[in-house]
Write a protein that holds these residues in place. Structure first.
Motif, mmCIF file in Angstrom:
data_model
loop_
_atom_site.group_PDB
_atom_site.id
_atom_site.type_symbol
_atom_site.label_atom_id
_atom_site.label_comp_id
_atom_site.label_asym_id
_atom_site.label_seq_id
_atom_site.Cartn_x
_atom_site.Cartn_y
_atom_site.Cartn_z
ATOM 1 N N PHE A 164 27.879 43.240 37.881
ATOM 2 C CA PHE A 164 29.621 43.500 38.499
ATOM 3 C C PHE A 164 31.087 42.902 38.587
ATOM 4 C CE2 PHE A 164 32.085 43.506 42.961
ATOM 5 C CZ PHE A 164 31.835 44.817 43.186
ATOM 6 N N ILE A 165 31.842 43.832 37.224
ATOM 7 C CA ILE A 165 32.586 43.310 36.590
ATOM 8 C C ILE A 165 33.736 43.731 37.522
ATOM 9 C CG2 ILE A 165 31.745 43.703 33.937
ATOM 10 C CD1 ILE A 165 32.816 46.309 33.798
ATOM 11 N N HIS A 166 34.078 44.613 38.592
ATOM 12 C CA HIS A 166 34.758 45.318 38.866
ATOM 13 C C HIS A 166 35.395 44.565 39.718
ATOM 14 C CE1 HIS A 166 36.470 47.765 41.888
ATOM 15 N NE2 HIS A 166 36.224 47.281 42.912
ATOM 16 N N GLN A 167 35.320 43.566 39.887
ATOM 17 C CA GLN A 167 35.403 42.242 41.075
ATOM 18 C C GLN A 167 36.348 41.607 40.428
ATOM 19 O OE1 GLN A 167 35.017 41.505 44.643
ATOM 20 N NE2 GLN A 167 36.786 40.088 43.404
ATOM 21 N N HIS A 168 36.026 40.904 38.988
ATOM 22 C CA HIS A 168 37.331 40.940 38.140
ATOM 23 C C HIS A 168 38.733 41.697 37.897
ATOM 24 C CE1 HIS A 168 33.849 37.654 37.512
ATOM 25 N NE2 HIS A 168 33.548 38.098 36.570
ATOM 26 N N VAL A 169 38.009 43.068 37.608
ATOM 27 C CA VAL A 169 39.055 44.399 37.484
ATOM 28 C C VAL A 169 39.786 43.513 38.557
ATOM 29 C CG1 VAL A 169 39.922 46.042 37.498
ATOM 30 C CG2 VAL A 169 38.432 45.317 35.883
ATOM 31 N N VAL A 170 39.547 44.035 40.537
ATOM 32 C CA VAL A 170 40.284 43.844 41.290
ATOM 33 C C VAL A 170 40.776 42.464 41.315
ATOM 34 C CG1 VAL A 170 39.979 43.811 44.010
ATOM 35 C CG2 VAL A 170 39.041 45.552 42.340
ATOM 36 N N ASP A 171 40.079 41.712 41.182
ATOM 37 C CA ASP A 171 40.960 40.548 41.092
ATOM 38 C C ASP A 171 42.466 40.193 39.555
ATOM 39 O OD1 ASP A 171 39.605 39.089 43.026
ATOM 40 O OD2 ASP A 171 38.109 38.078 41.930
ATOM 41 N N VAL A 172 42.210 40.382 38.841
ATOM 42 C CA VAL A 172 43.062 40.420 37.727
ATOM 43 C C VAL A 172 44.161 41.079 38.166
ATOM 44 C CG1 VAL A 172 43.725 40.695 35.510
ATOM 45 C CG2 VAL A 172 42.067 39.757 35.595
#
Length: 103
Positions: free
Chosen positions: A47-55
């Protein structure tokens, strides 16, 4: 050209109005939206999307952003970088934190 007030990147000026305060230039937010569409298309446990949102939330902290957005982003990045959590695990941390009662 315009500098994004959040992350400082210089991008072409857009005549797009953002509906909310994202502490970002319109072009920067547009590129973020394209990236999130791409990351959401990836299925899997990471779920790489979560990292994008957090960054993105951490980079664009301030000026109109809710403090909880910044706090959750930094907590998510801590768990990803320092603890090696994948995006799904970070999402679970966010869910547990959101359930806590805040004074």
């Amino acid at each position: 050209m315009i500098d994004c007030p959040g992350c400082g990147v210089t991008l072409p000026k857009q005549q797009i109005l953002l509906g909310y305060s994202y502490n970002a230039s319109a072009k920067c937010y547009e590129q973020y939206s394209e990236l999130t569409a791409y990351t959401l298309s990836h299925t899997g446990d990471d779920f790489i999307h979560q990292h994008v949102v957090d960054v993105y939330a951490a980079q664009h902290s301030g000026n109109g952003m809710k403090i909880f957005t910044t706090v959750f982003a930094l907590i998510g990045l801590y768990y990803a970088i320092e603890r090696g959590y994948n995006g799904r695990q970070v999402q679970r941390v966010h869910t547990l934190l959101a359930r806590l009662k805040h004074p």
